[in-house]
Scaffold this motif. Structure first.
Motif, short mmCIF file in Angstrom:
data_model
loop_
_atom_site.label_atom_id
_atom_site.label_comp_id
_atom_site.label_asym_id
_atom_site.label_seq_id
_atom_site.Cartn_x
_atom_site.Cartn_y
_atom_site.Cartn_z
N THR A 286 65.58 14.06 35.36
CA THR A 286 65.56 12.82 34.59
C THR A 286 66.36 11.73 35.27
OG1 THR A 286 65.32 14.12 32.57
CG2 THR A 286 65.99 11.83 32.32
N ASP A 287 67.50 12.07 35.87
CA ASP A 287 68.26 11.08 36.63
C ASP A 287 67.38 10.47 37.72
OD1 ASP A 287 70.60 11.76 35.20
OD2 ASP A 287 71.30 13.12 36.78
N VAL A 288 66.68 11.33 38.45
CA VAL A 288 65.81 10.86 39.53
C VAL A 288 64.70 9.99 38.98
CG1 VAL A 288 64.22 11.58 41.36
CG2 VAL A 288 66.39 12.79 41.05
N THR A 289 64.13 10.38 37.85
CA THR A 289 63.06 9.59 37.23
C THR A 289 63.57 8.21 36.84
OG1 THR A 289 61.94 11.57 36.45
CG2 THR A 289 61.38 9.51 35.35
N VAL A 290 64.72 8.14 36.19
CA VAL A 290 65.30 6.85 35.80
C VAL A 290 65.56 6.00 37.03
CG1 VAL A 290 67.36 5.74 34.85
CG2 VAL A 290 66.30 7.65 33.62
N LEU A 291 66.22 6.57 38.01
CA LEU A 291 66.57 5.81 39.22
C LEU A 291 65.31 5.36 39.97
CD1 LEU A 291 69.63 7.92 40.40
CD2 LEU A 291 69.68 5.58 39.46
N ARG B 234 67.02 8.69 22.67
CA ARG B 234 67.17 9.76 23.67
C ARG B 234 67.53 9.16 25.03
NH1 ARG B 234 62.44 13.83 25.90
NH2 ARG B 234 63.80 15.06 27.25
N LEU B 235 66.82 8.09 25.42
CA LEU B 235 67.12 7.45 26.69
C LEU B 235 68.52 6.85 26.68
CD1 LEU B 235 66.32 6.59 29.53
CD2 LEU B 235 65.33 4.52 28.52
N SER B 236 68.90 6.23 25.56
CA SER B 236 70.22 5.62 25.47
C SER B 236 71.32 6.65 25.72
CB SER B 236 70.41 4.97 24.10
OG SER B 236 71.68 4.38 24.01
N HIS B 237 71.17 7.83 25.13
CA HIS B 237 72.17 8.90 25.34
C HIS B 237 72.19 9.32 26.81
CE1 HIS B 237 73.27 9.35 21.19
NE2 HIS B 237 72.02 9.55 20.83
N HIS B 238 71.01 9.45 27.41
CA HIS B 238 70.97 9.86 28.81
C HIS B 238 71.59 8.77 29.70
CE1 HIS B 238 69.80 12.41 32.12
NE2 HIS B 238 69.51 11.30 32.76
N LEU B 239 71.27 7.52 29.42
CA LEU B 239 71.84 6.43 30.21
C LEU B 239 73.35 6.35 30.07
CD1 LEU B 239 69.18 3.63 29.65
CD2 LEU B 239 69.58 4.94 31.75
N THR B 240 73.87 6.69 28.90
CA THR B 240 75.33 6.72 28.72
C THR B 240 75.94 7.75 29.67
OG1 THR B 240 75.22 5.98 26.43
CG2 THR B 240 77.19 7.22 27.08
N ARG B 241 75.31 8.92 29.76
CA ARG B 241 75.82 9.95 30.68
C ARG B 241 75.72 9.48 32.14
NH1 ARG B 241 73.17 12.96 26.74
NH2 ARG B 241 71.28 13.23 27.98
N MET B 242 74.60 8.83 32.47
CA MET B 242 74.44 8.31 33.84
C MET B 242 75.47 7.22 34.13
SD MET B 242 70.30 8.21 34.41
CE MET B 242 70.42 7.78 36.17
N GLN B 243 75.73 6.37 33.14
CA GLN B 243 76.72 5.31 33.31
C GLN B 243 78.11 5.91 33.49
OE1 GLN B 243 76.53 2.42 30.17
NE2 GLN B 243 77.76 0.93 31.29
N ASP B 244 78.43 6.94 32.73
CA ASP B 244 79.73 7.61 32.85
C ASP B 244 79.92 8.20 34.24
OD1 ASP B 244 80.27 6.95 30.22
OD2 ASP B 244 79.88 8.97 29.43
N ARG B 245 78.81 8.57 34.89
CA ARG B 245 78.86 9.14 36.24
C ARG B 245 78.75 8.08 37.33
NH1 ARG B 245 74.04 12.47 35.44
NH2 ARG B 245 74.06 12.85 37.66
N GLY B 246 78.63 6.82 36.92
CA GLY B 246 78.59 5.72 37.89
C GLY B 246 77.23 5.47 38.52
N LEU B 247 76.16 6.01 37.93
CA LEU B 247 74.83 5.88 38.53
C LEU B 247 74.10 4.61 38.09
CD1 LEU B 247 73.67 9.59 38.11
CD2 LEU B 247 74.46 8.47 40.22
N VAL B 248 74.40 4.12 36.90
CA VAL B 248 73.76 2.91 36.38
C VAL B 248 74.79 2.05 35.67
CG1 VAL B 248 71.49 4.03 36.05
CG2 VAL B 248 73.10 3.93 34.13
N THR B 249 74.41 0.79 35.47
CA THR B 249 75.17 -0.11 34.61
C THR B 249 74.21 -0.66 33.57
OG1 THR B 249 74.74 -2.04 36.00
CG2 THR B 249 76.75 -0.77 36.47
N ARG B 250 74.77 -1.01 32.41
CA ARG B 250 73.97 -1.62 31.35
C ARG B 250 74.67 -2.89 30.90
NH1 ARG B 250 72.72 3.08 27.12
NH2 ARG B 250 74.87 3.59 27.57
N THR B 251 73.86 -3.93 30.77
CA THR B 251 74.37 -5.22 30.37
C THR B 251 73.59 -5.71 29.16
OG1 THR B 251 74.78 -5.69 32.71
CG2 THR B 251 74.86 -7.56 31.19
#
Length: 140
Positions: free
Chosen positions: A39-44, A69-86
């Motif tokens: 899923t990380d790869v798919t989002v990226l 569901r996506l919001s929760h996954h993006l939160t985990r990705m953001q916590d790992r430094g992979l994405v930012t949300r504005t």
């Protein structure tokens, strides 16, 4: 209401085993070599293909996921430094971070090799067009 015939049940079970097994093996290789999930790869990949960013609700639609569901996954990705949300008018803009872009560059050849090994190599070239046609039909 009748159940499935033996032949229909066999087809259903074979489909599940194949799809789950292939995706599981590919995901395991990606995770083992890069630390990213499928899923990380798919989002990226969606972010990359969209010029580096996308609206969160559009990303959910592209992935066929519920927004929560996506919001929760993006939160985990953001916590790992992979994405930012504005926050933007009417939603959130999601961007791949420098770390996320680097992780995707590392994951793409791993993903490609795993897809070749676990899917493409198992389908004779003469059968690929027909398989693709059937999968598109089923997806629609």
């Amino acid at each position: 209401m009748a159940g499935l015939s033996d032949d229909d049940r066999e087809l259903w079970e074979a489909w599940k085993r194949a799809a789950d097994g292939i995706r599981g093996r590919i995901n395991a290789e990606i995770t083992a070599e890069t630390g990213l999930s499928e899923t990380d790869v798919t989002v990226l990949t969606h972010l990359h293909d969209g010029g580096g960013s996308a609206r969160q609700n559009e990303l959910a639609t592209l992935m066929g996921w519920q927004r929560s569901r996506l919001s929760h996954h993006l939160t985990r990705m953001q916590d790992r430094g992979l994405v930012t949300r504005t926050p933007v008018a009417g939603g959130m803009q999601v961007r791949a971070s420098t770390m996320g872009r680097a992780a995707l560059l590392q994951a793409r050849p791993v993903h490609a090799a795993a897809v070749r090994r676990h899917l493409l190599d198992g389908v004779p070239p003469r059968d690929r067009v027909r398989l693709l046609s059937l999968l598109r039909m089923l997806a629609d």
